[in-house]
Design a protein around this motif. Structure first.
Motif, PDB file in Angstrom:
ATOM      1  N   LEU A  40      68.265  62.850  38.511  1.00  0.00           N
ATOM      2  CA  LEU A  40      68.672  64.140  39.103  1.00  0.00           C
ATOM      3  C   LEU A  40      68.306  65.190  38.222  1.00  0.00           C
ATOM      4  O   LEU A  40      68.227  66.486  38.664  1.00  0.00           O
ATOM      5  N   LEU A  41      68.180  64.797  37.028  1.00  0.00           N
ATOM      6  CA  LEU A  41      67.762  65.807  35.921  1.00  0.00           C
ATOM      7  C   LEU A  41      66.583  65.792  35.483  1.00  0.00           C
ATOM      8  O   LEU A  41      65.735  66.702  35.396  1.00  0.00           O
ATOM      9  N   GLY A  42      65.911  64.657  35.495  1.00  0.00           N
ATOM     10  CA  GLY A  42      64.566  64.338  35.058  1.00  0.00           C
ATOM     11  C   GLY A  42      63.460  64.706  36.126  1.00  0.00           C
ATOM     12  O   GLY A  42      62.546  65.143  35.559  1.00  0.00           O
ATOM     13  N   PRO A  99      63.155  62.257  25.416  1.00  0.00           N
ATOM     14  CA  PRO A  99      63.625  61.895  26.590  1.00  0.00           C
ATOM     15  C   PRO A  99      64.325  62.976  27.693  1.00  0.00           C
ATOM     16  O   PRO A  99      64.605  63.900  26.876  1.00  0.00           O
ATOM     17  N   THR A 100      64.967  62.426  28.471  1.00  0.00           N
ATOM     18  CA  THR A 100      65.820  63.424  29.240  1.00  0.00           C
ATOM     19  C   THR A 100      67.546  63.720  28.767  1.00  0.00           C
ATOM     20  O   THR A 100      67.714  64.590  28.400  1.00  0.00           O
ATOM     21  N   LEU A 101      67.952  62.451  28.082  1.00  0.00           N
ATOM     22  CA  LEU A 101      69.315  62.592  27.670  1.00  0.00           C
ATOM     23  C   LEU A 101      69.264  62.442  26.117  1.00  0.00           C
ATOM     24  O   LEU A 101      68.575  61.633  25.327  1.00  0.00           O
ATOM     25  N   SER A 102      70.316  63.074  25.478  1.00  0.00           N
ATOM     26  CA  SER A 102      70.382  62.810  24.090  1.00  0.00           C
ATOM     27  C   SER A 102      71.029  61.307  23.907  1.00  0.00           C
ATOM     28  O   SER A 102      70.335  60.791  22.936  1.00  0.00           O
ATOM     29  N   GLN A 103      71.642  60.902  24.861  1.00  0.00           N
ATOM     30  CA  GLN A 103      72.059  59.433  24.759  1.00  0.00           C
ATOM     31  C   GLN A 103      70.871  58.515  24.699  1.00  0.00           C
ATOM     32  O   GLN A 103      70.661  57.595  23.596  1.00  0.00           O
ATOM     33  N   PRO A 122      62.902  67.869  25.417  1.00  0.00           N
ATOM     34  CA  PRO A 122      62.787  68.916  26.384  1.00  0.00           C
ATOM     35  C   PRO A 122      64.357  69.491  26.762  1.00  0.00           C
ATOM     36  O   PRO A 122      64.559  70.476  27.513  1.00  0.00           O
ATOM     37  N   SER A 123      65.333  68.555  26.619  1.00  0.00           N
ATOM     38  CA  SER A 123      66.546  68.888  27.167  1.00  0.00           C
ATOM     39  C   SER A 123      67.901  68.234  26.482  1.00  0.00           C
ATOM     40  O   SER A 123      68.996  68.085  26.771  1.00  0.00           O
ATOM     41  N   ASN A 124      67.417  67.622  25.148  1.00  0.00           N
ATOM     42  CA  ASN A 124      68.482  66.963  24.305  1.00  0.00           C
ATOM     43  C   ASN A 124      69.167  68.024  23.507  1.00  0.00           C
ATOM     44  O   ASN A 124      68.756  68.569  22.419  1.00  0.00           O
ATOM     45  N   THR A 125      70.460  68.221  23.969  1.00  0.00           N
ATOM     46  CA  THR A 125      71.106  69.238  23.297  1.00  0.00           C
ATOM     47  C   THR A 125      72.312  69.087  22.391  1.00  0.00           C
ATOM     48  O   THR A 125      72.995  69.760  21.839  1.00  0.00           O
ATOM     49  N   ALA A 126      72.690  67.693  22.325  1.00  0.00           N
ATOM     50  CA  ALA A 126      73.588  67.208  21.385  1.00  0.00           C
ATOM     51  C   ALA A 126      73.422  67.449  20.029  1.00  0.00           C
ATOM     52  O   ALA A 126      72.197  67.778  19.528  1.00  0.00           O
ATOM     53  N   LYS A 127      74.500  67.618  19.200  1.00  0.00           N
ATOM     54  CA  LYS A 127      74.243  67.999  17.969  1.00  0.00           C
ATOM     55  C   LYS A 127      73.828  66.878  17.295  1.00  0.00           C
ATOM     56  O   LYS A 127      73.871  65.572  17.679  1.00  0.00           O
ATOM     57  N   ALA A 173      76.439  60.574  24.807  1.00  0.00           N
ATOM     58  CA  ALA A 173      76.454  61.001  23.575  1.00  0.00           C
ATOM     59  C   ALA A 173      76.519  62.611  23.739  1.00  0.00           C
ATOM     60  O   ALA A 173      77.183  63.471  23.018  1.00  0.00           O
ATOM     61  N   PHE A 174      75.640  63.258  24.524  1.00  0.00           N
ATOM     62  CA  PHE A 174      75.834  64.664  24.859  1.00  0.00           C
ATOM     63  C   PHE A 174      77.163  65.365  25.401  1.00  0.00           C
ATOM     64  O   PHE A 174      77.694  66.187  24.941  1.00  0.00           O
ATOM     65  N   SER A 175      77.523  64.445  26.340  1.00  0.00           N
ATOM     66  CA  SER A 175      78.990  65.035  26.845  1.00  0.00           C
ATOM     67  C   SER A 175      80.087  64.922  25.664  1.00  0.00           C
ATOM     68  O   SER A 175      80.878  65.907  25.781  1.00  0.00           O
ATOM     69  N   GLY A 225      79.667  66.246  31.741  1.00  0.00           N
ATOM     70  CA  GLY A 225      79.396  64.897  32.250  1.00  0.00           C
ATOM     71  C   GLY A 225      77.911  64.962  32.701  1.00  0.00           C
ATOM     72  O   GLY A 225      77.301  65.938  32.493  1.00  0.00           O
ATOM     73  N   LEU A 226      77.385  64.230  33.660  1.00  0.00           N
ATOM     74  CA  LEU A 226      76.090  64.176  33.974  1.00  0.00           C
ATOM     75  C   LEU A 226      76.224  64.615  35.502  1.00  0.00           C
ATOM     76  O   LEU A 226      77.284  64.935  36.076  1.00  0.00           O
ATOM     77  N   ALA A 227      75.254  64.599  36.294  1.00  0.00           N
ATOM     78  CA  ALA A 227      74.946  65.178  37.661  1.00  0.00           C
ATOM     79  C   ALA A 227      75.915  64.595  38.764  1.00  0.00           C
ATOM     80  O   ALA A 227      76.521  65.172  39.471  1.00  0.00           O
ATOM     81  N   GLY A 249      79.443  71.803  32.510  1.00  0.00           N
ATOM     82  CA  GLY A 249      78.422  71.785  31.359  1.00  0.00           C
ATOM     83  C   GLY A 249      76.957  71.489  31.644  1.00  0.00           C
ATOM     84  O   GLY A 249      76.602  71.524  32.918  1.00  0.00           O
ATOM     85  N   ASN A 250      76.121  71.266  30.729  1.00  0.00           N
ATOM     86  CA  ASN A 250      74.710  71.278  30.964  1.00  0.00           C
ATOM     87  C   ASN A 250      74.209  70.192  31.895  1.00  0.00           C
ATOM     88  O   ASN A 250      73.114  70.150  32.422  1.00  0.00           O
ATOM     89  N   GLY A 251      75.189  69.061  31.770  1.00  0.00           N
ATOM     90  CA  GLY A 251      74.539  67.836  32.579  1.00  0.00           C
ATOM     91  C   GLY A 251      74.988  67.967  34.335  1.00  0.00           C
ATOM     92  O   GLY A 251      74.604  67.327  35.063  1.00  0.00           O
ATOM     93  N   LEU A 252      75.335  69.155  34.358  1.00  0.00           N
ATOM     94  CA  LEU A 252      75.737  69.630  35.932  1.00  0.00           C
ATOM     95  C   LEU A 252      74.596  70.864  36.133  1.00  0.00           C
ATOM     96  O   LEU A 252      74.634  71.326  37.270  1.00  0.00           O
ATOM     97  N   GLN A 300      66.469  75.393  34.608  1.00  0.00           N
ATOM     98  CA  GLN A 300      66.171  75.450  33.180  1.00  0.00           C
ATOM     99  C   GLN A 300      65.404  73.902  32.829  1.00  0.00           C
ATOM    100  O   GLN A 300      64.615  74.313  31.951  1.00  0.00           O
ATOM    101  N   PHE A 301      65.903  72.996  33.372  1.00  0.00           N
ATOM    102  CA  PHE A 301      65.055  71.502  32.891  1.00  0.00           C
ATOM    103  C   PHE A 301      63.733  71.820  33.238  1.00  0.00           C
ATOM    104  O   PHE A 301      62.769  71.068  32.521  1.00  0.00           O
ATOM    105  N   ALA A 302      63.274  72.139  34.257  1.00  0.00           N
ATOM    106  CA  ALA A 302      61.557  72.645  34.674  1.00  0.00           C
ATOM    107  C   ALA A 302      61.074  73.570  33.512  1.00  0.00           C
ATOM    108  O   ALA A 302      59.942  73.220  32.907  1.00  0.00           O
TER     109      ALA A 302
HETATM  110  N1  ILE Z   1      71.726  68.394  27.715  1.00  0.00           N
HETATM  111  C1  ILE Z   1      71.915  66.903  28.016  1.00  0.00           C
HETATM  112  C2  ILE Z   1      71.762  65.838  26.936  1.00  0.00           C
HETATM  113  O1  ILE Z   1      71.309  66.419  25.968  1.00  0.00           O
HETATM  114  C3  ILE Z   1      71.404  66.792  29.409  1.00  0.00           C
HETATM  115  C4  ILE Z   1      70.092  66.511  29.397  1.00  0.00           C
HETATM  116  C5  ILE Z   1      72.352  67.236  30.393  1.00  0.00           C
HETATM  117  C6  ILE Z   1      69.378  66.315  30.767  1.00  0.00           C
HETATM  118  O2  ILE Z   1      71.842  64.893  27.105  1.00  0.00           O
END
Ligand code: ILE
Length: 385
Positions: A40-42, A99-103, A122-127, A173-175, A225-227, A249-252, A300-302
């Protein structure tokens, strides 16, 4: 049979190469979720990366040599992400967007780090993502600078907000990282976090959490959470009677949640690290291309995936100007590319960006959007002032 086909293909390619004078393309890996709920995000990242591939190849690629994106589906778990990274590294890509998720990044990035292959998240935003290693950087601004904007915007819309419920997916991990930021921000804004509820990204029933939220009589709900899970949680909150503001959050942060929460998605506030209105020339080209193909504004993800490809392309061009890419040893090229990425500055759809020496992103412009649903399926992200 196989051999004959191979020969035919080889000869075909050969004559094509001779006729067109097209050099062997430079391969850049893209490892994002093309299947599973994470897609859904990827999916949006695949679109962004492909648009960048087309745009930069039309510009002549790397000083005349085209680029080729090599996609590997990570699927929805760590094992899939590791596998995708390993395949790309073995195939000889110069670097990886993913990858898509920080996890998944916490599991797969160490593989690239050991192989000394540059990675752009491209989208990994966790600390903690760039700190995984020297070869790991990201084009996605960390949650600590993105998420607080949503809380501030909520207070702008309703200065009387006092009581807050926070919910987060404890297996992502991201959430976990994002809820930390949300809770700190709420406290810094003198709000009372009266209940903190946990769930799993695989959950579909949120009755327990929603009951707790309703019992806590809050004016604001903040979800990390995620989408799929996030969308379902919003839907169940509304169906059971919650009327206040919701921050997702960013996962939605995708219109793919519209099919999950339908009309109940209406009003969700989501912080943005990208705006289609960003005035840079390359963004305007990106928006135009995206609109022409998908009849809506790019998400944003694109934009971030596009930016990941762009950074690789621009860093490769610089290296190639000094010493032609096809004369490099692959290991040396990957190491040089990593260095070049970190010292550059780039005019991207996200605005002008650069990196610090750890690979953390420097980005200036952030936004908040609110979902406006037209009917049960169609809606849009309205950017707020
Ligand atoms: N930003 C999150 C992460 O780092 C997700 C990326 C929502 C798609 O896992």
């Amino acid at each position: 049979m196989k051999r004959a086909t191979l020969l035919a293909v080889t000869l075909g390619l050969f004559s094509f190469t001779v006729a067109q004078k097209v050099a062997t393309p430079i391969e850049i890996g893209v490892a994002v979720a093309q299947t599973s709920n994470v897609a859904l995000l990827g999916q949006e990242q695949v679109i962004g990366a492909r648009l960048a591939e087309k745009f930069f190849n039309n510009q002549g690629g790397i000083n005349g040599t085209p680029i080729k994106l090599v996609f590997q589906d990570t699927g929805g778990d760590e094992a899939g992400a590791i596998n995708a990274f390993q395949n790309l590294i073995r195939d000889g890509v110069v670097g990886i967007v993913g990858p898509t998720l920080s996890q998944h990044a916490f599991a797969a990035d160490p593989i690239a780090e050991r192989a000394k292959v540059p990675v752009l998240g491209p989208s990994n935003t966790a600390k903690g993502i760039p700190q995984i290693g020297d070869f790991i950087a990201r084009v996605s601004a960390p949650v600590a600078v993105v998420a607080p904007n949503a809380v501030k915007q909520a207070l702008k819309l309703d200065p009387d907000i006092k009581r807050v419920a926070v919910l987060y997916a404890q297996n992502d991990a991201f959430s976990v990282s994002e809820t930390g930021t949300f809770q700190e921000t709420a406290k810094a804004q003198k709000l009372d976090v009266v209940t903190v509820q946990k769930f799993q990204t695989t959950d579909t029933d949120f009755t327990t959490q929603v009951t707790a939220v309703l019992g806590a009589k809050v004016d604001l709900v903040i979800i990390s959470g995620l989408a799929a899970d996030g969308g379902n949680l919003v839907k169940q909150l509304r169906q059971l009677g919650y009327k206040g503001l919701i921050i997702g959050g960013n996962g939605l942060n995708t219109s793919n949640i519209f099919s999950v929460c339908g009309r109940d998605c209406d009003g969700i506030l989501i912080a943005q690290a990208y705006s289609p209105q960003q005035s840079g020339a390359i963004n305007q080209v990106f928006v135009k291309e995206y609109r022409a193909q998908y009849k809506k504004d790019p998400p944003q993800f694109a934009a971030q995936a596009y930016t990941g490809v762009q950074v690789f392309v621009e860093a490769l061009r610089k290296i190639d100007r000094k010493k032609k890419l096809n004369t490099w040893d692959l290991d040396d090229l990957r190491a040089e590319l990593n260095k070049a990425i970190l010292v550059g500055s780039y005019r991207t759809p996200l605005g002008v960006i650069s990196f610090d020496k750890e690979g953390e992103l420097n980005q200036k412009e952030f936004y908040v959007a609110q979902i406006k649903m037209k009917d049960a399926r169609n809606g849009s992200f309205v950017f707020l002032k």
